[in-house]
Design an enzyme around this catalytic site. Structure first.
Site, PDB file in Angstrom:
ATOM      1  N   ASP A 148     113.489  81.625  56.277  1.00 53.71           N
ATOM      2  CA  ASP A 148     114.815  82.527  57.068  1.00 53.71           C
ATOM      3  C   ASP A 148     115.792  82.266  56.996  1.00 53.71           C
ATOM      4  OD1 ASP A 148     112.184  82.519  57.843  1.00 53.71           O
ATOM      5  OD2 ASP A 148     112.630  82.598  60.591  1.00 53.71           O
ATOM      6  N   TRP A 175     107.437  73.251  52.226  1.00 54.63           N
ATOM      7  CA  TRP A 175     108.128  73.322  54.177  1.00 54.63           C
ATOM      8  C   TRP A 175     107.669  72.211  54.457  1.00 54.63           C
ATOM      9  CZ3 TRP A 175     106.359  73.140  58.425  1.00 54.63           C
ATOM     10  CH2 TRP A 175     106.605  73.153  60.264  1.00 54.63           C
ATOM     11  N   SER A 231     114.375  79.309  63.755  1.00 52.59           N
ATOM     12  CA  SER A 231     115.294  80.456  63.652  1.00 52.59           C
ATOM     13  C   SER A 231     116.183  80.271  64.706  1.00 52.59           C
ATOM     14  CB  SER A 231     114.349  81.024  63.086  1.00 52.59           C
ATOM     15  OG  SER A 231     113.995  81.271  61.515  1.00 52.59           O
ATOM     16  N   ARG A 264     109.368  82.136  70.009  1.00 52.01           N
ATOM     17  CA  ARG A 264     110.336  82.238  69.287  1.00 52.01           C
ATOM     18  C   ARG A 264     111.248  83.062  69.003  1.00 52.01           C
ATOM     19  NH1 ARG A 264     105.757  80.676  66.472  1.00 52.01           N
ATOM     20  NH2 ARG A 264     104.827  82.167  64.929  1.00 52.01           N
TER      21      ARG A 264
END
Length: 593
Positions: free
Chosen positions: A52, A76, A113, A178
């Site tokens: 992101d 990731w 994020s 989130r």
């Protein structure tokens, strides 16, 4: 926001930009052989995993982009950090040390994020999601150590983190809470921010919080907006747009007349970015979309291809709103590990409201023109039925910017679209370029091998509408990006993407702009009303063997009113050898703040 101050730009940075361009041009052929899919002008870190875009902004004349980054590999990892780069033009980028890593109990399992907000005193602050010691998602704050540094190379986390938490009282699911947005300031002097969430019944939520000091936040009784059966809302973005002109609007703008609001959400169930346009009631803190949230293949999306977790910011220097989006790979993880990196950012786009007020328009920022080199122009050519014409003279067909304008005269020859053809991606996927079908397919073949064994096609088809009750909609325009023959490597995801284009071909020309950059193809149809991004990995169409064609596989001729194609030179993208600031990644431990 701070105004442009050239005195803040180090001479060393300008010198490094010049030297980098020289070295990149000198070594381009060598790099292409070793890394044929690494891009020339799209943002990516020197290596490893990126997802992101986070907290884009302009501060003291310097553009900043933070991003989700794994400094330990090309996949990731829970130890995700906030990568950081800076630029003077949004094209050439200098790597900075990561803004922050997991270090506090409130983010020890990952710094996820978030967004940047510029306070009235000009100080930027970051709100971000941390994964705490209990694996719960909580909202944290980070502030710059030295606000006089235009590069913002050091950030600190106040000990009062976390600022917003899920608990038994508010009933927020700790696994679905989130991605705080840029905050906006209300007339009452209170800040507002939304955080993405969902409940156990798949109701997507934009949970609203308020604060007077940006540290003590109170959850509002009602969310800013919600929609049933949409699942988890990731990476929400909420911003105003002007109903007149293409200039951007500052996020906290109080204008009531002449402004609409956009709510964008990234749906984890589909991995697409959807948006609605509507009205924001500032007294009730409620957002109401004009047309509701459409839950089918025609739902408005920022991009109908590989594109997710997007984020906008307001550029107060050029009075525009700029959009970033994560473009993930279509190759298997083992290939990503082999090449040593994964993930791109789309080329930054200016975004604004169409005159109709019903859709957003997007266009590559004007700075891309600084990369343009050799130009090829066509005027008033005819693409006869079944023809394919090569666009000669584009010296770097792997790095190109192509704009073409089509006009179709024999619209009465269009076939009627079937009533069951409501999903544009399915129509494009079921299509066959070798089958003549009236008006189209016509468009571009990019990253094509000379023998046409590999190519990626971006094209239009025109149908007659089957809606006899709506006299204003006589035709349906379909735009497709077909990756099915993009590579001989059958392990890649070669899905075909498609979308309808809101344009009337009887009164308007049909425009297409395509950015080509080694392994990414970004296409803008209908003046930017429909965007499709794809990832491709050709085995044959590499380097000098990559070709560009215009084609028409329909049964009727199509006029090319104009075609302009530019070779694009490479930008400096996070070249560590050119950065006076970068710290080597192996010097960062997982617990460094």
């Amino acid at each position: 926001m701070a105004k442009l101050n050239r005195s803040n730009i180090d001479l060393s940075l300008l010198l490094s930009l010049f030297l980098a361009n020289f070295i990149i041009d000198l070594e381009a052929s060598h790099q292409d052989l070793n890394q044929p899919y690494r891009t020339g002008y799209h943002f990516q870190p020197p290596r490893n995993w990126m997802n992101d875009p986070n907290g884009p902004m302009i501060y003291k004349g310097i553009y900043h982009l933070f991003y989700q980054y794994n400094p330990y590999g090309a996949v990731w990892d829970v130890r995700i950090v906030w990568g950081h780069s800076t630029s003077v033009d949004l094209v050439n980028w200098i790597s900075q040390p990561p803004a922050f890593n997991p270090s506090q109990p409130s983010d020890i399992n990952g710094c996820w994020s978030g967004s940047v907000t510029i306070l009235p005193n000009g100080k930027p602050v970051i709100l971000y999601t941390g994964i705490d010691q209990n694996k719960s998602q909580v909202q944290n704050i980070a502030v710059p150590v030295n606000i006089s540094d235009p590069y913002l190379r050091q950030w600190s986390k106040p000990p009062r983190n976390p600022l917003m938490t899920p608990n038994a009282v508010n009933g927020i699911n700790p696994d679905r809470f989130r991605d705080p947005t840029t905050a906006w300031l209300g007339r009452d002097g209170e800040w507002r921010v939304i955080v993405g969430s969902s409940n156990d019944d798949r109701r997507g939520l934009a949970i609203l919080y308020k604060s007077r000091d940006f540290f003590n936040w109170t959850q509002s009784t009602n969310p800013l907006h919600y929609e049933d059966l949409t699942g988890m809302w990731e990476c929400p973005d909420f911003f105003p747009v002007s109903i007149t002109g293409s200039d951007g609007v500052e996020t906290s703008s109080f204008g009531e007349n002449g402004i609409k609001h956009v709510l964008k959400v990234s749906l984890i169930e589909t991995l697409h970015d959807y948006y609605t346009i509507g009205s924001y009631n500032r007294e009730k803190d409620v957002y109401v979309p004009d047309l509701g949230f459409v839950q089918n293949g025609s739902a408005p999306r920022l991009d109908y291809g590989k594109y997710y977790a997007s984020k906008t910011f307001y550029d107060d220097v050029k009075k525009r709103r700029i959009l970033w989006g994560w473009v993930n790979e279509s190759s298997p993880a083992k290939d990503d590990i082999k090449k040593g990196w994964s993930g791109l950012q789309s080329f930054p786009r200016k975004i604004w409201l169409d005159k109709s007020g019903k859709q957003l328009l997007q266009w590559p920022i004007e700075e891309i023109e600084t990369l343009r080199g050799t130009q090829v122009d066509w005027h008033k050519k005819v693409l006869k039925a079944g023809s394919t014409l090569q666009v000669h003279g584009v010296t770097a067909a792997q790095q190109a910017d192509v704009e073409v304008s089509f006009k179709v005269k024999e619209l009465e020859k269009a076939v009627v679209i079937e009533p069951s053809w409501t999903d544009p991606q399915k129509i494009c996927s079921d299509g066959d370029l070798s089958v003549n079908s009236g008006l189209g397919p016509f468009g571009l073949m990019v990253l094509a091998s000379s023998d046409m064994e590999e190519y990626t096609s971006v094209y239009f088809r025109i149908f007659k509408s089957n809606d006899d009750t709506n006299k204003n909609t006589k035709y349906v325009v379909l735009m497709c990006s077909d990756q099915s023959r993009s590579s001989l490597n059958e392990e890649n995801d070669k899905s075909t993407f498609g979308a309808f284009v809101a344009i009337d071909p009887s009164h308007q020309t049909l425009s297409l702009r395509t950015l080509i950059d080694h392994s990414i193809v970004e296409s803008y149809g209908g003046g930017g009303g429909t965007c499709i991004t794809s990832r491709v990995y050709p085995k044959l169409a590499i380097g000098e063997n990559a070709n560009l064609f215009a084609f028409n596989k329909g049964t009727r001729s199509v006029d090319v009113l104009s075609l302009s194609a530019w070779s694009l030179t490479s930008a400096q993208i996070n070249d560590e050898s050119m950065s006076p600031f970068i710290e080597r990644e192996d010097s960062h431990s997982p617990n460094q703040s």
